[in-house]
Design an enzyme around this catalytic site. Structure first.
Site, short mmCIF file in Angstrom:
data_model
loop_
_atom_site.label_atom_id
_atom_site.label_comp_id
_atom_site.label_asym_id
_atom_site.label_seq_id
_atom_site.Cartn_x
_atom_site.Cartn_y
_atom_site.Cartn_z
N HIS A 188 11.50 -6.16 -0.55
CA HIS A 188 11.57 -4.95 -1.37
C HIS A 188 11.77 -5.34 -2.82
CE1 HIS A 188 13.94 -0.97 -2.21
NE2 HIS A 188 12.75 -0.96 -2.75
N VAL A 194 0.86 -1.20 0.00
CA VAL A 194 0.00 0.00 0.00
C VAL A 194 0.89 1.24 0.00
CG1 VAL A 194 -1.90 -1.18 1.17
CG2 VAL A 194 -0.21 0.03 2.54
P1 NAD Z 1 0.75 2.83 -5.75
O1 NAD Z 1 0.29 4.16 -5.32
O2 NAD Z 1 0.84 2.54 -7.18
O3 NAD Z 1 -0.17 1.72 -5.09
C1 NAD Z 1 -0.59 1.71 -3.76
C2 NAD Z 1 -1.91 0.97 -3.70
O4 NAD Z 1 -2.28 0.84 -2.34
C3 NAD Z 1 -3.04 1.69 -4.41
O5 NAD Z 1 -3.67 0.83 -5.32
C4 NAD Z 1 -3.97 2.07 -3.28
O6 NAD Z 1 -5.34 2.12 -3.66
C5 NAD Z 1 -3.68 0.96 -2.29
N1 NAD Z 1 -4.14 1.27 -0.96
C6 NAD Z 1 -4.09 2.45 -0.30
N2 NAD Z 1 -4.68 2.34 0.89
C7 NAD Z 1 -5.12 1.08 1.00
C8 NAD Z 1 -5.80 0.36 2.01
N3 NAD Z 1 -6.19 0.94 3.13
N4 NAD Z 1 -6.08 -0.94 1.80
C9 NAD Z 1 -5.71 -1.54 0.65
N5 NAD Z 1 -5.07 -0.90 -0.35
C10 NAD Z 1 -4.78 0.39 -0.17
O7 NAD Z 1 2.14 2.61 -5.02
P2 NAD Z 1 3.34 1.62 -5.43
O8 NAD Z 1 4.27 2.36 -6.28
O9 NAD Z 1 2.78 0.34 -5.89
O10 NAD Z 1 4.06 1.45 -4.02
C11 NAD Z 1 3.57 0.57 -3.04
C12 NAD Z 1 4.65 0.33 -2.02
O11 NAD Z 1 5.80 -0.20 -2.67
C13 NAD Z 1 5.12 1.57 -1.30
O12 NAD Z 1 5.43 1.25 0.03
C14 NAD Z 1 6.36 1.98 -2.07
O13 NAD Z 1 7.25 2.73 -1.28
C15 NAD Z 1 6.93 0.63 -2.40
N6 NAD Z 1 7.81 0.58 -3.57
C16 NAD Z 1 7.53 1.27 -4.70
C17 NAD Z 1 8.39 1.19 -5.78
C18 NAD Z 1 8.10 1.92 -7.07
O14 NAD Z 1 8.98 2.00 -7.92
N7 NAD Z 1 6.90 2.43 -7.27
C19 NAD Z 1 9.54 0.39 -5.71
C20 NAD Z 1 9.79 -0.35 -4.53
C21 NAD Z 1 8.91 -0.23 -3.48
#
Ligand code: NAD
Length: 728
Positions: free
Chosen positions: A456, A406
């Protein structure tokens, strides 16, 4: 008594040289292999009753190529060997294959399994090459990928078979070729059904059986010409070299050495040509680039793939079904990757539409594959049916692991941890995909911190090979083992690290981006910064990375740190730069078309000229080398600190993670290989110089000073012992 090459001779006088190691599950090609092949070749040549020979394998894989572990050990061992002796050692397989090729009897290679690298070189030295029509078989010469060239005649035989132009991609890219492709190119003679392989080999010996290679016949000419006398070849050499250097910035010696082999060797008689190849092979073999690439990309990565940090005594888990919470970019990617591998996925988001959108990510990708003919509709439907989008946590009641992806928000993640604990089986693992939030803290939100770990993943999940596994203070050995089992099942490479701000990979790339943004604030030209990064071998420049990730992400992170630090917060120049760009000017990066670059509607971009108004350019710009040093040394210091602080458990994790996860230049082998190559004392001296000129971020940790004092290296005979994994 043979252990590697087993010779039998039939009534027709055909000898079969069966390559089937009794001491190894793989047909590796080492000294023992060479000794036994030498004996077999002598027998074939000297026994009048033998008409010809067939080399084939008794294992599903024809040959696993040179033993890179042996080679790496020899590189260490032979450092002080006289050059002539190294040359001789390096040429020994090449000379042996040449003796086989000129033994006076026809030799057939019957390729019945994968024959990449040395296997293909054996085949090329045979007079007739027949390959089984089997989808799993691949031929090719991938040595360039570990900084080497095929040194057992590969460069010289390929060029004589297909010409300079056609051989360049085979040797410079090291692509794996299907039997059909190899046949079409003219590298092999025939592809036959598996069951006819040996019969075809025998037929050729009995009916044709020419024991002289085309290049040993009078009047032989390389297809398309060779050397300075062939104008097309000369032109191609100039262009190829320019293209290679434009791509690799002179950081990779192997492609250049391969071109030299083609240019200098192709018009010489074979024996002389093989000497040219051996000379260039030896130069590459002595170069730290090949040593570092072999160690990190082959040996260390191989150990990581074998789950070297997996605690013993925990039964292996094979997952049939997992949970993913948060169906955004990362969650959807995890779901897609798992479903493709046959794992059912319960995909949860805050509303049904968001969960469905996460599933749609998979359908889009599968549709693309169908359109390109890489996937059938039926298969795609089966994969899609494995993803179950929902908002109902009860659907997780029987899953053994959940990946939480999330938004990057502590409170939200803590809330999800509690929700998960309420429904999951007692022992189920909760794996957070957080980029930087401390796992220990996330774990404390629930009742079972021993079950919480960080997984990660990198974006895009389906393509990025690395997973950084982060152990919180209370993460149990069982949890680590079971999390690693999922990474293994997903066919990804894990590194295991301890908890700490930004773990390893995020802080490591952060050090490079921070230092680069500091340079912007000092008035170093943005174009110089971007170009110096590319010239250092970093695939994506720091300003591009910042725009791609989103300057707003850095802004929110900075604001959080400011809030956490309270009155003690000290704004760095980088913090102020990001605050200005995002807070004042609304430049969020690629996502809103404005960042360090300006993005046009057609997707093109150019550096934003307005930056110079706030950060006037220095009248005298630093040299490219100085900019490169600041980027790379900021990361070296950070990696050393991560080791000193016990975040890293082994230099291998740091090296593999840096290259596979965040684009550290592969030719350097990772920060620890780079430091060993330079010498720790010299690294410390350069850090001290940079610290005096640019700030404390370059101050080397005590660990490096101690190592320099004792003459230690991270990997060598006097290797440091990293802190033990507390959970194992
Ligand atoms: P994103 O914004 O694309 O997705 C997050 C999702 O979480 C959304 O679909 C949202 O609706 C959902 N969400 C929010 N609140 C929620 C809840 N209460 N219950 C269920 N779902 C909920 O973000 P992302 O880029 O996929 O990142 C997600 C995680 O991964 C973060 O912690 C981020 O730091 C980490 N991350 C991201 C990347 C990247 O390149 N984007 C790389 C490594 C790690």
């Amino acid at each position: 008594m043979s252990e590697v090459i087993h010779v039998s001779v039939d009534a027709d006088g055909i000898a079969t040289l069966l390559f089937d190691r009794k001491d190894n599950v793989m047909n590796v090609m080492d000294m023992k292999f060479m000794t036994e092949l030498e004996t077999a070749v002598k027998q074939v040549a000297g026994d009048d009753a033998i008409k010809g020979a067939i080399i084939t394998s008794g294992k599903p894989v024809f040959a696993a190529g040179a033993d890179l572990k042996d080679m790496e050990a020899a590189q260490e061992r032979n450092q002080n060997l006289p050059l002539a002796e190294r040359l001789k050692q390096n040429a020994s397989l090449s000379m042996l294959l040449r003796r086989m090729e000129t033994c006076g009897k026809p030799v057939v290679c019957a390729v019945n399994g994968i024959a990449m690298g040395g296997g293909t070189e054996i085949a090329l030295a045979c007079h007739y090459r027949v390959v089984a029509d089997n989808k799993s078989i691949k031929l090719g010469l991938p040595e360039v990928q570990v900084g080497l060239l095929p040194g057992a005649g590969g460069t010289q035989r390929v060029v004589r078979l297909v010409g300079v132009q056609a051989s360049a991609p085979v040797l410079l890219e090291g692509a794996a070729l299907s039997p059909e492709k190899a046949l079409k190119m003219g590298l092999i003679h025939k592809v036959v059904p598996q069951e006819q392989l040996m019969a075809e080999a025998r037929r050729w010996i009995l009916e044709e059986g020419d024991p002289v290679q085309p290049w040993d016949k009078k009047g032989f000419k390389v297809p398309g010409g060779a050397g300075a006398m062939a104008p097309a070849v000369g032109q191609m050499m100039v262009v190829s070299n320019a293209m290679i250097q434009a791509k690799t910035f002179h950081n990779m010696p192997a492609p250049k050495a391969i071109l030299s082999c083609l240019y200098e060797g192709a018009f010489l008689p074979m024996d002389k040509a093989l000497q040219v190849e051996a000379k260039y092979f030896t130069l590459l073999n002595m170069d730290p680039v090949s040593r570092n690439m072999i160690r990190t990309l082959f040996i260390n990565k191989g150990n990581a793939d074998k789950l070297m940090h997996r605690p013993e005594g925990v039964a292996k888990t094979v997952y049939q079904k997992i949970g993913v919470v948060g169906a955004g970019l990362m969650g959807a990617g995890v779901a897609y990757s798992c479903a493709k591998l046959g794992i059912d996925v319960v995909l949860i988001d805050r509303d049904q539409a968001a969960a469905e959108k996460g599933k749609a990510y998979s359908s889009k990708r599968l549709e693309k594959d169908i359109a390109k003919g890489r996937m059938t509709r039926d298969k795609a439907d089966v994969i899609l049916a494995r993803i179950h989008p929902t908002i109902d946590y009860a659907a997780l009641a029987d899953v053994e692991i959940v990946v939480e992806a999330v938004f990057e928000d502590r409170g939200l993640k803590a809330d999800i941890t509690r929700k998960l604990e309420a429904v999951l089986p007692r022992q189920a693992v909760i794996a957070s995909n957080t980029s930087a939030l401390p796992i220990t803290e996330l774990a404390e939100a629930g009742q079972r911190p021993e079950n919480v770990i960080g997984l990660h993943f990198f974006s895009p999940v389906e393509r990025m090979p690395l997973v950084e596994v982060i152990c919180g203070k209370k993460t149990s050995a069982e949890t680590l083992a079971r999390a690693l089992d999922l990474v293994g099942q997903m066919k990804k490479t894990p590194i295991v690290v301890n908890d700490g701000p930004g773990f390893f990979t995020s802080r490591f790339i952060g050090a490079y981006v921070n230092e680069s943004l500091s340079m912007v604030t000092e008035g170093v030209k943005p174009a110089l910064i971007e170009n110096a990064a590319r010239m250092a071998g970093i695939p994506v420049g720091p300003l591009t990375v910042s725009d791609e990730i989103g300057l707003d992400v850095a802004y929110h992170g900075g604001m959080q740190r400011k809030k956490d630090a309270g009155a003690g917060f000290k704004a760095t120049p980088t913090f102020l730069l990001v605050e200005k760009l995002v807070g004042e000017l609304g430049r969020h990066g690629r996502k809103n078309g404005k960042g360090f670059f300006e993005y046009a509607a057609d997707g093109s971009k150019k550096l934003w000229a307005g930056l110079a108004e706030s950060y006037p350019l220095l009248p005298t710009q630093p040299t490219v080398d100085e900019v490169k040093a600041r980027m790379l040394y900021s990361q070296l210091v950070d990696a050393a600190k991560a080791m000193a602080e016990g975040v890293l458990l082994d230099p291998a994790d740091g090296d593999v993670g840096s290259i596979l996860g965040v684009g550290f230049p592969a030719y350097l082998g990772g920060p620890f290989s780079m430091m060993d190559t330079i010498g720790i004392d010299k690294v410390v001296a350069e850090c001290d110089r940079l610290a005096a000129a640019y700030g404390e971020q370059f101050a080397p940790p005590q660990l490096l000073r101690d190592m320099a004092g004792k003459g230690q290296t991270f990997y060598g005979a006097t290797r440091i012992t990293p802190p033990a994994l507390s959970k194992a």
